[in-house]
Design a protein around this motif. Structure first.
Motif: not given
Length: 335
Positions: A100-126
């Motif tokens: 459970k703890l490992a899953e929570k940590s993984m989901l938090e990391n994935i969420s952070a990476v996905m947010q970084e990718r969205r921010d990077y994609r938005d920057y590239i498009e802009q």
């Protein structure tokens, strides 16, 4: 589950029970019990212990095999804790909490990476949208002051424009469903648009254009198809011969409309053809020309897959032919 290792793990329990049997047998014999009585008690103990071990091992194996099957069926194996029932055994409860703890940590990391990718994609498009403004301005300046120099600049600007488009479409390629609109289009209009996008590059390289019966109508997104054609035209010019020629024509085969883009360039080595759509693969031609990135055809194939368009390449001594396959939706046509 590895039975040999499992039995090895149970060895201490078996030795303790064996020692207990021996100690009990000696005690009973010392107390004056008959040998038959001692043997009977030891056999009963041994039988109960064996039955317990067999039932315990079988139940354990079923439980662990079920967990493995569930994990194999999951695309994200780290979510196994959500599908597990809370275990009854104390040691299993510890591992369950760890998962459970490992899953929570993984989901938090994935969420952070996905947010970084969205921010990077938005920057590239802009960035692409911002850089298009000076590119357009430079095109207008060159077109308003025609000369050999300005035409050379316009040719290079078309290359820059194509590279920025490539960057933009690469950034959007994971989410094409948010940026396409399927509608009825004339393939001839899209082809003419792609030729217009590369008119200075085609003119500078003295490329002759032939249009043969490009009259079919398909249902797709014209902007994305135009981008794909731009990439294919750019490749044809990059790997051109002394008298380059581009031919566009269509054919209908069963329930498909095929758009052919044929050139008379240097062609693609037979050994390279199976890998031309791999990301970063440049092949023999790319190594010879040096400025190949291995992104263009990869991106074309990726976008075609997203849009449901077939893409194939055929090459030989007389150049390369790219084929775009559009499915005919008879329901839409009749409606």
């Amino acid at each position: 589950m590895n039975w040999k290792r499992y039995m090895k793990n149970l060895m201490p329990a078996m030795l303790i029970n064996l020692a207990g049997m021996v100690a009990l047998a000696l005690f009973l014999l010392a107390s004056g019990s008959s040998i038959d009585t001692v043997v009977f008690i030891v056999v009963i103990w041994l039988l109960v212990f064996v039955i317990y071990m067999v039932v315990s091992c079988y139940g354990r194996k079923r439980y662990l095999d079920k967990l493995l099957d569930i994990t194999d069926q999951l695309e994200e194996a780290y979510l196994i804790a959500d599908l597990m029932k809370e275990p009854e055994r104390a040691d299993d409860e510890v591992f369950y909490q760890i998962l459970k703890l490992a899953e929570k940590s993984m989901l938090e990391n994935i969420s952070a990476v996905m947010q970084e990718r969205r921010d990077y994609r938005d920057y590239i498009e802009q960035w692409v949208h911002e850089v298009k403004t000076p590119i357009t301005a430079m095109k207008l300046l060159c077109e308003n002051h025609p000369s050999e120099f300005s035409r050379a600049i316009l040719t290079e600007l078309e290359k820059v424009d194509r590279f920025t488009e490539q960057t933009l479409y690469y950034a959007r390629s994971e989410h094409t469903q948010k940026d396409y609109a399927i509608r009825e289009i004339q393939l001839s209009d899209v082809v003419h648009g792609a030729i217009a996008d590369n008119k200075y590059l085609l003119r500078q390289n003295d490329v002759s254009i032939e249009m043969e019966m490009v009259t079919d109508t398909v249902y797709t997104d014209d902007k994305w198809v135009r981008f794909i054609l731009n990439q294919l035209i750019g490749n044809s010019i990059k790997y051109r011969t002394e008298k380059p020629r581009l031919t566009f024509y269509t054919e209908q085969q069963s329930n498909q409309v095929l758009l052919f883009i044929k050139d008379n360039g240097i062609g693609i080595a037979e050994a390279d053809l199976p890998r031309v759509f791999e990301k970063g693969f440049t092949g023999q031609n790319g190594r010879n020309i040096q400025n190949s990135t291995g992104i263009g055809l990869y991106l074309c194939k990726r976008l075609c897959d997203k849009l449901g368009i077939g893409l194939s390449l055929h090459s030989g001594n007389n150049g390369t032919t790219a084929i775009l396959s559009f499915h005919i939706n008879h329901f839409l046509v009749q409606g």
